[in-house]
Design a protein around this motif. Sequence first.
Motif, PDB file in Angstrom:
ATOM      1  N   CYS A  65       0.818  -1.221   0.000  1.00  0.00           N
ATOM      2  CA  CYS A  65       0.000   0.000   0.000  1.00  0.00           C
ATOM      3  C   CYS A  65       0.850   1.268   0.000  1.00  0.00           C
ATOM      4  O   CYS A  65       0.483   2.266  -0.624  1.00  0.00           O
ATOM      5  CB  CYS A  65      -0.918   0.017   1.224  1.00  0.00           C
ATOM      6  SG  CYS A  65      -2.223  -1.230   1.214  1.00  0.00           S
ATOM      7  N   THR A  68       4.533   3.262  -3.450  1.00  0.00           N
ATOM      8  CA  THR A  68       3.938   3.622  -4.737  1.00  0.00           C
ATOM      9  C   THR A  68       4.978   3.740  -5.850  1.00  0.00           C
ATOM     10  O   THR A  68       4.616   3.877  -7.016  1.00  0.00           O
ATOM     11  CB  THR A  68       3.177   4.954  -4.613  1.00  0.00           C
ATOM     12  OG1 THR A  68       4.058   5.961  -4.077  1.00  0.00           O
ATOM     13  CG2 THR A  68       1.983   4.799  -3.692  1.00  0.00           C
ATOM     14  N   PHE A  71       4.573  -0.287  -6.626  1.00  0.00           N
ATOM     15  CA  PHE A  71       3.247  -0.879  -6.845  1.00  0.00           C
ATOM     16  C   PHE A  71       2.237   0.218  -7.157  1.00  0.00           C
ATOM     17  O   PHE A  71       2.099   1.176  -6.389  1.00  0.00           O
ATOM     18  CB  PHE A  71       2.796  -1.648  -5.595  1.00  0.00           C
ATOM     19  CG  PHE A  71       3.762  -2.705  -5.147  1.00  0.00           C
ATOM     20  CD1 PHE A  71       3.849  -3.914  -5.819  1.00  0.00           C
ATOM     21  CD2 PHE A  71       4.602  -2.483  -4.056  1.00  0.00           C
ATOM     22  CE1 PHE A  71       4.750  -4.900  -5.407  1.00  0.00           C
ATOM     23  CE2 PHE A  71       5.498  -3.456  -3.630  1.00  0.00           C
ATOM     24  CZ  PHE A  71       5.581  -4.662  -4.314  1.00  0.00           C
ATOM     25  N   SER A  73      -1.824   1.351  -8.860  1.00  0.00           N
ATOM     26  CA  SER A  73      -3.218   0.900  -8.960  1.00  0.00           C
ATOM     27  C   SER A  73      -3.782   1.027 -10.358  1.00  0.00           C
ATOM     28  O   SER A  73      -4.889   0.565 -10.618  1.00  0.00           O
ATOM     29  CB  SER A  73      -4.090   1.701  -7.986  1.00  0.00           C
ATOM     30  OG  SER A  73      -4.159   3.050  -8.393  1.00  0.00           O
ATOM     31  N   ASN A  77      -7.360  -2.129  -9.187  1.00  0.00           N
ATOM     32  CA  ASN A  77      -7.177  -2.150  -7.731  1.00  0.00           C
ATOM     33  C   ASN A  77      -7.989  -3.251  -7.052  1.00  0.00           C
ATOM     34  O   ASN A  77      -8.003  -3.337  -5.831  1.00  0.00           O
ATOM     35  CB  ASN A  77      -7.527  -0.788  -7.120  1.00  0.00           C
ATOM     36  CG  ASN A  77      -9.008  -0.482  -7.211  1.00  0.00           C
ATOM     37  OD1 ASN A  77      -9.704  -0.976  -8.091  1.00  0.00           O
ATOM     38  ND2 ASN A  77      -9.501   0.347  -6.307  1.00  0.00           N
ATOM     39  N   ASP A  98      -2.646   7.173 -10.153  1.00  0.00           N
ATOM     40  CA  ASP A  98      -1.476   7.311  -9.285  1.00  0.00           C
ATOM     41  C   ASP A  98      -0.759   8.621  -9.579  1.00  0.00           C
ATOM     42  O   ASP A  98      -1.104   9.353 -10.505  1.00  0.00           O
ATOM     43  CB  ASP A  98      -0.518   6.126  -9.489  1.00  0.00           C
ATOM     44  CG  ASP A  98      -1.137   4.802  -9.085  1.00  0.00           C
ATOM     45  OD1 ASP A  98      -1.362   4.606  -7.883  1.00  0.00           O
ATOM     46  OD2 ASP A  98      -1.407   3.972  -9.971  1.00  0.00           O
ATOM     47  N   ARG A 298      -2.712  -4.415  -6.924  1.00  0.00           N
ATOM     48  CA  ARG A 298      -1.677  -3.526  -7.441  1.00  0.00           C
ATOM     49  C   ARG A 298      -0.901  -4.243  -8.560  1.00  0.00           C
ATOM     50  O   ARG A 298      -0.927  -5.465  -8.669  1.00  0.00           O
ATOM     51  CB  ARG A 298      -0.691  -3.116  -6.341  1.00  0.00           C
ATOM     52  CG  ARG A 298      -1.300  -2.313  -5.195  1.00  0.00           C
ATOM     53  CD  ARG A 298      -1.686  -0.907  -5.628  1.00  0.00           C
ATOM     54  NE  ARG A 298      -2.128  -0.102  -4.492  1.00  0.00           N
ATOM     55  CZ  ARG A 298      -3.392   0.053  -4.128  1.00  0.00           C
ATOM     56  NH1 ARG A 298      -4.362  -0.564  -4.809  1.00  0.00           N
ATOM     57  NH2 ARG A 298      -3.707   0.830  -3.103  1.00  0.00           N
TER      58      ARG A 298
END
Length: 406
Positions: A65, A68, A71, A73, A77, A98, A298
């Motif tokens: 999570c 970023t 990973f 979205s 997601n 993102d 992800r």
Amino acid sequence: MPSTAGASTRPVTEPDLTDPSLHAQQDLSEYFRRLRADEPVARRETTDGRGFWLVSRHADVLTVCRDTDSFVSTGGNVMDTLLTGGDTGAGRMLAVTDGPKHASMRKLLWKSFTPGALQSYAERIRSATHDLVREAVRTGQCDFARDVAAHIPLAAICDLLGVPAEDRPFILQRTSSALGSEDAAHAPGAARLAKGELLLYFAKLARARRSAPADDLISLLSTGVVEGDRLTDDEVVLNCYSLILGGDETTRLAMIGGVKALIDHPDQWQALKNGDVETSSATEEILRWTSPALHVGRTAVRDVELGGVRIREGDAVVAWTASANFDEAEFDRPDRFDLARQPNRHLSFAHGPHYCIGVHLARIEIGALLDALRETVGVMEPTGPTRRVHSNFLSGLSSLPLKLRA
């Protein structure tokens, strides 16, 4: 929950997690416990050859999570979109966007979800919730899912969006069909139809707000600016769709599951009734215990190591918050329902940049329900069998028949 007739023929030790009926028919807690201990980042292949990484430990789910840079979205997601080519709303809908655009879009929407902005709605939510519970007590018998829980988060998010009261039954039915079903035979086509009808509905409402803005979220989206540009019609509609699903389904399922947990754990119900636990801590434990959103999806955008395993660029990653919320390494006696639990770093709202934007609204709604039950209800008795939703993303009950006594 024990396996029932019609359950997946795969052994419970290696279930097909993409099967919506599996989550309604089998208790997977022992499966996830084994994964956390022996295979916390596990490679799994689906029956049609699509592979993904299954992440089960709290610390690793938190990393997915938060990180970023590794990973994202935009590839989807949730498991369904992640494994079928991505989400059509990618780059246009907050949940599957993102980077700087996500930050700018979130900043725009956050104006409506701060504690201050929600203050004017909070008393309305509390009053409406008390009325619903009092009516259920007066009637004596109810299906708590249909007669009480279905109305609280739906009314709140529809108030924020500016959805007329007469349209709300339509919205409730479509949101329920878009992400899951009471019926094991629920066809994927029915979910697509429900999503299409919601998108068309919000397109019509957005057009009206562009020409005559009001004090609501749809108007904010219709007139808002993200990275120097007005949101397109598609972006407005997709974000309305995302907000109505996120604002209704998960909170409603947490409420229903929370009441079932109070019935199953009479000592905790009594502690709540006596005022021995705070509403705030009880709310967090219900969110952890019910884990209404099973996972976050992800896509890895670079080679990265996670839990001692090498994940390759382009790989799909499914991080199971429903497992992380019962991780023995994070929670003391996680299989105990404890309304006074502290600390309670559950991941039901996910974490990082995609931390649920409606977190304060959800807490207001669940807290209002707990206060109404504590002040109004003496005894809650089941009067019939429960039903679970068939979904590989949502978890919870679609029916909870009860007798409520003052």
